[in-house]
Design a protein around this motif. Structure first.
Motif, PDB file in Angstrom:
ATOM      1  N   ALA A 177       0.852  -1.190   0.000  1.00  0.00           N
ATOM      2  CA  ALA A 177       0.000   0.000   0.000  1.00  0.00           C
ATOM      3  C   ALA A 177       0.886   1.237   0.000  1.00  0.00           C
ATOM      4  CB  ALA A 177      -0.911  -0.001   1.220  1.00  0.00           C
ATOM      5  N   ILE A 178       0.721   2.066  -1.009  1.00  0.00           N
ATOM      6  CA  ILE A 178       1.390   3.375  -1.047  1.00  0.00           C
ATOM      7  C   ILE A 178       0.313   4.426  -0.793  1.00  0.00           C
ATOM      8  CG2 ILE A 178       2.713   5.005  -2.432  1.00  0.00           C
ATOM      9  CD1 ILE A 178       3.828   2.629  -3.974  1.00  0.00           C
ATOM     10  N   THR A 179       0.458   5.158   0.299  1.00  0.00           N
ATOM     11  CA  THR A 179      -0.596   6.064   0.749  1.00  0.00           C
ATOM     12  C   THR A 179      -0.130   7.514   0.693  1.00  0.00           C
ATOM     13  OG1 THR A 179       0.121   5.810   3.058  1.00  0.00           O
ATOM     14  CG2 THR A 179      -1.594   4.317   2.261  1.00  0.00           C
ATOM     15  N   LEU A 180      -1.078   8.397   0.438  1.00  0.00           N
ATOM     16  CA  LEU A 180      -0.838   9.832   0.494  1.00  0.00           C
ATOM     17  C   LEU A 180      -1.982  10.443   1.290  1.00  0.00           C
ATOM     18  CD1 LEU A 180       0.911  12.229  -0.428  1.00  0.00           C
ATOM     19  CD2 LEU A 180      -0.596  12.452  -2.419  1.00  0.00           C
ATOM     20  N   ASP A 181      -1.655  11.027   2.447  1.00  0.00           N
ATOM     21  CA  ASP A 181      -2.668  11.505   3.387  1.00  0.00           C
ATOM     22  C   ASP A 181      -2.463  12.968   3.732  1.00  0.00           C
ATOM     23  OD1 ASP A 181      -3.922   8.903   3.905  1.00  0.00           O
ATOM     24  OD2 ASP A 181      -2.051   8.424   4.945  1.00  0.00           O
ATOM     25  N   LEU A 182      -3.567  13.651   3.954  1.00  0.00           N
ATOM     26  CA  LEU A 182      -3.556  14.966   4.577  1.00  0.00           C
ATOM     27  C   LEU A 182      -3.869  14.755   6.049  1.00  0.00           C
ATOM     28  CD1 LEU A 182      -3.341  18.055   4.227  1.00  0.00           C
ATOM     29  CD2 LEU A 182      -5.828  18.079   3.860  1.00  0.00           C
ATOM     30  N   ASN A 183      -2.937  15.148   6.926  1.00  0.00           N
ATOM     31  CA  ASN A 183      -3.092  14.931   8.359  1.00  0.00           C
ATOM     32  C   ASN A 183      -3.536  16.205   9.068  1.00  0.00           C
ATOM     33  OD1 ASN A 183      -2.247  12.285   8.090  1.00  0.00           O
ATOM     34  ND2 ASN A 183      -0.125  12.725   8.651  1.00  0.00           N
ATOM     35  N   PHE A 184      -4.404  16.027  10.047  1.00  0.00           N
ATOM     36  CA  PHE A 184      -4.868  17.122  10.890  1.00  0.00           C
ATOM     37  C   PHE A 184      -4.389  16.848  12.313  1.00  0.00           C
ATOM     38  CE2 PHE A 184      -7.700  16.680   7.324  1.00  0.00           C
ATOM     39  CZ  PHE A 184      -7.948  17.985   6.922  1.00  0.00           C
ATOM     40  N   HIS A 185      -3.441  17.651  12.802  1.00  0.00           N
ATOM     41  CA  HIS A 185      -2.885  17.488  14.146  1.00  0.00           C
ATOM     42  C   HIS A 185      -3.753  18.263  15.130  1.00  0.00           C
ATOM     43  CE1 HIS A 185       0.901  15.525  12.838  1.00  0.00           C
ATOM     44  NE2 HIS A 185       0.651  16.188  11.717  1.00  0.00           N
ATOM     45  N   LEU A 186      -4.350  17.534  16.071  1.00  0.00           N
ATOM     46  CA  LEU A 186      -5.390  18.096  16.923  1.00  0.00           C
ATOM     47  C   LEU A 186      -4.882  18.546  18.286  1.00  0.00           C
ATOM     48  CD1 LEU A 186      -8.249  15.532  16.141  1.00  0.00           C
ATOM     49  CD2 LEU A 186      -7.704  17.682  14.982  1.00  0.00           C
ATOM     50  N   THR A 187      -3.632  18.274  18.618  1.00  0.00           N
ATOM     51  CA  THR A 187      -3.096  18.672  19.923  1.00  0.00           C
ATOM     52  C   THR A 187      -1.779  19.425  19.730  1.00  0.00           C
ATOM     53  OG1 THR A 187      -2.044  16.505  20.113  1.00  0.00           O
ATOM     54  CG2 THR A 187      -4.209  16.775  21.150  1.00  0.00           C
ATOM     55  N   PRO A 188      -1.810  20.619  19.148  1.00  0.00           N
ATOM     56  CA  PRO A 188      -0.577  21.297  18.749  1.00  0.00           C
ATOM     57  C   PRO A 188       0.225  21.908  19.893  1.00  0.00           C
ATOM     58  CG  PRO A 188      -2.454  22.693  18.286  1.00  0.00           C
ATOM     59  CD  PRO A 188      -3.017  21.370  18.740  1.00  0.00           C
TER      60      PRO A 188
END
Length: 217
Positions: free
Chosen positions: A111-122
């Motif tokens: 699996a080659i994945t490309l994700d947009l991540n949302f960091h919720l505890t900055p």
């Protein structure tokens, strides 16, 4: 293995809620991890002798790595790679002269994945809880079975492009450390196309969990 996913998911959420706010900043995050694959495949397909064959998939433990660039406190873009070899079993009952039979072969899966991540505890110095979504390019190896009479059954398997969603939690190994331990859960929506005289397409959605280490720079 699905029970393991639910336990890990609950643990991730509880730790994130207990944290004061993950240790993530602008820059690169390299993650290396063990990856568990649990494909959701259990179907009956028509055949000639016998009339039906049951097709199932077993779980497997593989490995993976990813590289994320975090643009700011909240957003990051991550490219990842995972590999495992879940077993694909063909089960048939009451075969004349053989009775019940099970044919099994491991299918190389990447699996080659490309994700947009949302960091919720900055704002935390220790925890990084993030959610992500994106695309997954799935590569499958062909299948080779040996039938009870010694004949070979070869199945060509086509690759597919699907979608995925995930949750992850990083825990810094010390205050403001560049190293962290992390765990994650992922679900991939994809299809499996098998050809032998006639093509057959199955849902091949996959649960995956990951446990590993991360380095930020």
């Amino acid at each position: 293995m699905k029970r393991t996913f639910f336990v890990l998911a609950s643990l991730l959420v509880c730790l994130a809620l207990a944290a004061p706010a993950g240790a993530a900043e602008k820059g690169w995050h390299l993650r290396v991890f063990a990856a568990g694959f649990d494909p959701d495949l259990d179907v009956m397909v028509p055949a000639q002798n016998p009339d039906e064959v049951r097709v199932t998939a077993d779980s497997d433990l593989g490995f993976g790595a990813s590289l994320e660039y975090q643009f700011g406190n909240l957003l990051g873009l991550e490219l990842g790679y995972m590999q495992a070899s879940p077993a694909i079993a063909l089960t048939a009952e009451d075969i004349p002269g053989f009775g019940d039979i099970i044919l099994t072969d491991s299918m190389s899966t990447t699996a080659i994945t490309l994700d947009l991540n949302f960091h919720l505890t900055p704002n935390s110095q220790y925890f990084d809880f993030f959610l992500g979504a994106g695309i997954a390019s799935m590569g499958y190896g062909n299948l080779h079975y040996v039938e009870p009479d010694g004949d070979s059954l070869d199945l060509d398997v086509g690759n597919d492009l699907g979608y995925s969603a995930k949750a992850g939690l990083g825990i810094a190994l010390g205050k403001n450390s560049k190293w962290a331990a992390f765990g994650g859960l992922r679900y991939i929506w994809t299809d499996l196309e098998v050809t032998q005289e006639e093509a057959a397409t199955f849902d091949f959605n996959t649960f995956s969990f990951s446990v590993g280490v991360a380095y930020s720079f």
